[in-house]
Write a protein that holds these residues in place. Sequence first.
Motif, PDB file in Angstrom:
ATOM      1  N   GLU A   1       0.835  -1.204   0.000  1.00 17.07           N
ATOM      2  CA  GLU A   1       0.000   0.000   0.000  1.00 17.07           C
ATOM      3  C   GLU A   1       0.872   1.258   0.000  1.00 17.07           C
TER       4      GLU A   1
ATOM      5  N   CYS B   1       2.405   2.024  -3.358  1.00 17.06           N
ATOM      6  CA  CYS B   1       1.353   2.475  -4.279  1.00 17.06           C
ATOM      7  C   CYS B   1       0.817   3.849  -3.877  1.00 17.06           C
TER       8      CYS B   1
ATOM      9  N   ASN C   1      -0.682   4.732  -1.296  1.00 14.36           N
ATOM     10  CA  ASN C   1      -1.936   4.696  -0.542  1.00 14.36           C
ATOM     11  C   ASN C   1      -1.591   4.904   0.930  1.00 14.36           C
TER      12      ASN C   1
ATOM     13  N   CYS D   1       4.490   7.407   6.094  1.00 11.27           N
ATOM     14  CA  CYS D   1       3.081   7.627   5.745  1.00 11.27           C
ATOM     15  C   CYS D   1       2.572   8.931   6.354  1.00 11.27           C
TER      16      CYS D   1
END
Length: 332
Positions: free
Chosen positions: A71, A74, A76, A108
């Motif tokens: 994730e 990508c 995300n 993130c």
Amino acid sequence: MADVTDSKCQTSQFEICNTVCHTPIENNSMSPKHGIVCLLCLLLTSLVACQRQSELTNGDYAGYFDKATEELVCFNFPVSYDMFADLLEVIPADHELYYRSLFAKATCAQHITPPTQELLDEATKLFEQVASECPDKNLAGRAIINLGRIAELRDYPGDIIDLDTARKYYQQLIDTYPNEDLADEAILWKAGTYIQVVGDKQSKEQGVTMLEDWLAKRPDNAFASPMWTYLGQTYELELDNPQRSLECYIKADKIGLPAESSISAFYWRMAIMAQKIPSQLDTCVKYYQKIIKITPTSGRAFEAKLALDELAKAHPEKNIQVPEIELYQIGQ
């Protein structure tokens, strides 16, 4: 604990159904079509949540880590952030993936949009933990570089750029790993904090000197080509020194241009710059020729050929060779 998890799953399912169907799930008057869509949403969400929960319950940290990383790569970031948060609640601190999970969650938090002070503060805290505790020097070093970048950039409205703090982080790496790639990258970032200062020629020259001194000490470092390229751009665009700029570009080309460079554009810039310097006619010809030979399908190959034709007419004593543009090289 199970009741709390189930409650979270149900809340998430209701939110997804309400978003997809545009009809509250508790509305008994929903159409059969909406009901089927909501049922599928509930089923899919339940399966994903249960699968993830099962992996964590069974201690398959590596499998869960890989899926969270998928994730992340990508882009995300919100989903990856939540997954790494779940993983960090159960993974032991002495597990080999613990600090990598901390680093990933921080990454993130750093990149979730829209950025907020809360997210950047969390990213800073996590990167600091990795930097101070992680035994892997490469991961710890990368965390320090990211701390420098957070301080150096304006990430959200009202965020204050702190170049002094950024420089301290970069210098920390330079002092700790003076003969390693981490220091090479750190000096490049640190020099940039001086070169980027708008309207301050002295600051830009300080950054340039920093890079040139480093290249004199470590000429074959892994970041030598980006350093020479950056110096060339700075001399060309900031310090109005085309001769020195060209010298830097030539050194970058000899090492090998950075991967992100557009070769034809880079060579075109060098040829045009050299053409304006009377003593650099040979360099000018060389790079026009390289455009034709190395990037024949680029839009600049034809223009380079025209330029060489003109130079050959203007300087017959040089016997300038004008290569043909070979678009198709069958059998080679």
